[in-house]
Scaffold this motif. Structure first.
Motif, PDB file in Angstrom:
ATOM      1  N   MET A   1       2.611  -5.460   0.931  1.00 43.46           N
ATOM      2  CA  MET A   1       2.033  -5.425   2.259  1.00 43.46           C
ATOM      3  C   MET A   1       2.658  -4.261   3.019  1.00 43.46           C
ATOM      4  O   MET A   1       3.851  -3.998   2.880  1.00 43.46           O
ATOM      5  CB  MET A   1       2.305  -6.725   2.999  1.00 43.46           C
ATOM      6  CG  MET A   1       1.810  -6.685   4.413  1.00 43.46           C
ATOM      7  SD  MET A   1       1.902  -8.209   5.399  1.00 43.46           S
ATOM      8  CE  MET A   1       3.275  -9.065   4.811  1.00 43.46           C
ATOM      9  N   VAL A   2       1.818  -3.605   3.813  1.00 49.33           N
ATOM     10  CA  VAL A   2       2.307  -2.542   4.682  1.00 49.33           C
ATOM     11  C   VAL A   2       1.497  -2.583   5.979  1.00 49.33           C
ATOM     12  O   VAL A   2       0.308  -2.902   5.974  1.00 49.33           O
ATOM     13  CB  VAL A   2       2.208  -1.157   3.991  1.00 49.33           C
ATOM     14  CG1 VAL A   2       0.773  -0.768   3.718  1.00 49.33           C
ATOM     15  CG2 VAL A   2       2.934  -0.087   4.784  1.00 49.33           C
ATOM     16  N   ILE A   3       2.164  -2.303   7.074  1.00 47.52           N
ATOM     17  CA  ILE A   3       1.502  -2.238   8.384  1.00 47.52           C
ATOM     18  C   ILE A   3       1.511  -0.781   8.812  1.00 47.52           C
ATOM     19  O   ILE A   3       2.572  -0.162   8.913  1.00 47.52           O
ATOM     20  CB  ILE A   3       2.217  -3.120   9.417  1.00 47.52           C
ATOM     21  CG1 ILE A   3       2.220  -4.571   8.931  1.00 47.52           C
ATOM     22  CG2 ILE A   3       1.534  -2.996  10.782  1.00 47.52           C
ATOM     23  CD1 ILE A   3       3.059  -5.508   9.768  1.00 47.52           C
ATOM     24  N   ASP A   4       0.320  -0.234   9.067  1.00 52.78           N
ATOM     25  CA  ASP A   4       0.238   1.187   9.405  1.00 52.78           C
ATOM     26  C   ASP A   4       0.589   1.442  10.865  1.00 52.78           C
ATOM     27  O   ASP A   4       0.868   0.512  11.628  1.00 52.78           O
ATOM     28  CB  ASP A   4      -1.126   1.764   9.015  1.00 52.78           C
ATOM     29  CG  ASP A   4      -2.287   1.225   9.829  1.00 52.78           C
ATOM     30  OD1 ASP A   4      -2.108   0.819  10.989  1.00 52.78           O
ATOM     31  OD2 ASP A   4      -3.420   1.233   9.298  1.00 52.78           O
ATOM     32  N   VAL A  11      -2.830  -5.384   2.490  1.00 50.14           N
ATOM     33  CA  VAL A  11      -2.192  -6.228   1.482  1.00 50.14           C
ATOM     34  C   VAL A  11      -2.782  -5.927   0.105  1.00 50.14           C
ATOM     35  O   VAL A  11      -3.997  -5.911  -0.066  1.00 50.14           O
ATOM     36  CB  VAL A  11      -2.373  -7.727   1.805  1.00 50.14           C
ATOM     37  CG1 VAL A  11      -1.729  -8.600   0.748  1.00 50.14           C
ATOM     38  CG2 VAL A  11      -1.809  -8.049   3.185  1.00 50.14           C
ATOM     39  N   PHE A  12      -1.897  -5.708  -0.865  1.00 44.17           N
ATOM     40  CA  PHE A  12      -2.251  -5.518  -2.271  1.00 44.17           C
ATOM     41  C   PHE A  12      -1.573  -6.618  -3.069  1.00 44.17           C
ATOM     42  O   PHE A  12      -0.460  -7.016  -2.759  1.00 44.17           O
ATOM     43  CB  PHE A  12      -1.713  -4.180  -2.802  1.00 44.17           C
ATOM     44  CG  PHE A  12      -2.347  -2.974  -2.204  1.00 44.17           C
ATOM     45  CD1 PHE A  12      -3.400  -2.348  -2.844  1.00 44.17           C
ATOM     46  CD2 PHE A  12      -1.882  -2.447  -1.015  1.00 44.17           C
ATOM     47  CE1 PHE A  12      -3.983  -1.220  -2.306  1.00 44.17           C
ATOM     48  CE2 PHE A  12      -2.451  -1.315  -0.470  1.00 44.17           C
ATOM     49  CZ  PHE A  12      -3.508  -0.709  -1.118  1.00 44.17           C
ATOM     50  N   TRP A  13      -2.229  -7.084  -4.121  1.00 48.93           N
ATOM     51  CA  TRP A  13      -1.581  -8.015  -5.041  1.00 48.93           C
ATOM     52  C   TRP A  13      -2.206  -7.895  -6.415  1.00 48.93           C
ATOM     53  O   TRP A  13      -3.314  -7.397  -6.573  1.00 48.93           O
ATOM     54  CB  TRP A  13      -1.620  -9.453  -4.535  1.00 48.93           C
ATOM     55  CG  TRP A  13      -2.979 -10.085  -4.507  1.00 48.93           C
ATOM     56  CD1 TRP A  13      -3.539 -10.876  -5.462  1.00 48.93           C
ATOM     57  CD2 TRP A  13      -3.952 -10.001  -3.462  1.00 48.93           C
ATOM     58  NE1 TRP A  13      -4.797 -11.272  -5.084  1.00 48.93           N
ATOM     59  CE2 TRP A  13      -5.075 -10.752  -3.859  1.00 48.93           C
ATOM     60  CE3 TRP A  13      -3.986  -9.344  -2.228  1.00 48.93           C
ATOM     61  CZ2 TRP A  13      -6.211 -10.871  -3.063  1.00 48.93           C
ATOM     62  CZ3 TRP A  13      -5.114  -9.468  -1.447  1.00 48.93           C
ATOM     63  CH2 TRP A  13      -6.211 -10.222  -1.862  1.00 48.93           C
ATOM     64  N   PRO A  51       4.790  -1.293  -6.780  1.00 47.79           N
ATOM     65  CA  PRO A  51       4.778  -0.122  -5.898  1.00 47.79           C
ATOM     66  C   PRO A  51       5.495  -0.404  -4.579  1.00 47.79           C
ATOM     67  O   PRO A  51       5.601  -1.555  -4.150  1.00 47.79           O
ATOM     68  CB  PRO A  51       3.292   0.139  -5.669  1.00 47.79           C
ATOM     69  CG  PRO A  51       2.648  -1.179  -5.897  1.00 47.79           C
ATOM     70  CD  PRO A  51       3.467  -1.880  -6.935  1.00 47.79           C
ATOM     71  N   VAL A  52       5.971   0.657  -3.974  1.00 47.18           N
ATOM     72  CA  VAL A  52       6.594   0.591  -2.653  1.00 47.18           C
ATOM     73  C   VAL A  52       5.673   1.336  -1.700  1.00 47.18           C
ATOM     74  O   VAL A  52       5.286   2.479  -1.960  1.00 47.18           O
ATOM     75  CB  VAL A  52       7.993   1.238  -2.662  1.00 47.18           C
ATOM     76  CG1 VAL A  52       8.579   1.285  -1.260  1.00 47.18           C
ATOM     77  CG2 VAL A  52       8.912   0.494  -3.619  1.00 47.18           C
ATOM     78  N   TRP A  65       5.896   4.570  -7.151  1.00 49.14           N
ATOM     79  CA  TRP A  65       5.941   3.612  -8.252  1.00 49.14           C
ATOM     80  C   TRP A  65       6.412   4.317  -9.506  1.00 49.14           C
ATOM     81  O   TRP A  65       6.479   5.543  -9.550  1.00 49.14           O
ATOM     82  CB  TRP A  65       4.583   2.956  -8.471  1.00 49.14           C
ATOM     83  CG  TRP A  65       3.534   3.844  -9.067  1.00 49.14           C
ATOM     84  CD1 TRP A  65       3.188   3.932 -10.389  1.00 49.14           C
ATOM     85  CD2 TRP A  65       2.702   4.786  -8.391  1.00 49.14           C
ATOM     86  NE1 TRP A  65       2.189   4.858 -10.566  1.00 49.14           N
ATOM     87  CE2 TRP A  65       1.868   5.412  -9.348  1.00 49.14           C
ATOM     88  CE3 TRP A  65       2.571   5.187  -7.067  1.00 49.14           C
ATOM     89  CZ2 TRP A  65       0.947   6.379  -9.029  1.00 49.14           C
ATOM     90  CZ3 TRP A  65       1.650   6.162  -6.745  1.00 49.14           C
ATOM     91  CH2 TRP A  65       0.846   6.734  -7.719  1.00 49.14           C
ATOM     92  N   GLN A  66       6.761   3.547 -10.517  1.00 47.24           N
ATOM     93  CA  GLN A  66       7.113   4.114 -11.811  1.00 47.24           C
ATOM     94  C   GLN A  66       5.959   3.883 -12.775  1.00 47.24           C
ATOM     95  O   GLN A  66       5.396   2.791 -12.805  1.00 47.24           O
ATOM     96  CB  GLN A  66       8.361   3.453 -12.372  1.00 47.24           C
ATOM     97  CG  GLN A  66       9.630   3.901 -11.682  1.00 47.24           C
ATOM     98  CD  GLN A  66      10.841   3.289 -12.343  1.00 47.24           C
ATOM     99  OE1 GLN A  66      10.928   2.084 -12.492  1.00 47.24           O
ATOM    100  NE2 GLN A  66      11.785   4.129 -12.725  1.00 47.24           N
TER     101      GLN A  66
END
Length: 86
Positions: A1-4, A11-13, A51-52, A65-66
């Motif tokens: 999750m990230v807030i812009d 949200v990604f999952w 991922p970050v 990400w790697q």
């Protein structure tokens, strides 16, 4: 999750059957219908990519990400196109 920078929540999952999913909300109450998206993160369930996401002050979302070989990867997207990566 990230807030812009505009306060939108992204949200990604990783879904066990469909791969990566995405949704977003302007207010945290009403959410868009989740959709499956094609992004370069690994979906291998024994070693999924984690991922970050980092929100920049200019509306950009930075993603690190790697890959499967362990190499660091980077991408940047505008928060308005985050759910439709190219």
């Amino acid at each position: 999750m990230v807030i812009d920078a505009r306060g939108k929540i992204h949200v990604f999952w990783l879904d066990q059957f469909d791969g990566y999913k995405y949704t977003n909300s302007e207010d945290g109450v009403t959410w868009l219908e989740p959709r499956t998206i094609d992004i370069p993160f690994s979906t291998e369930h024994d070693r999924p990519t984690r991922p970050v996401f980092l929100a920049g002050p200019d509306g950009a979302i930075h993603i690190l990400w790697q890959n499967n070989q362990g190499a660091l990867q980077y991408s940047r997207a505008d928060s308005s196109t985050l759910g439709t990566p190219s």
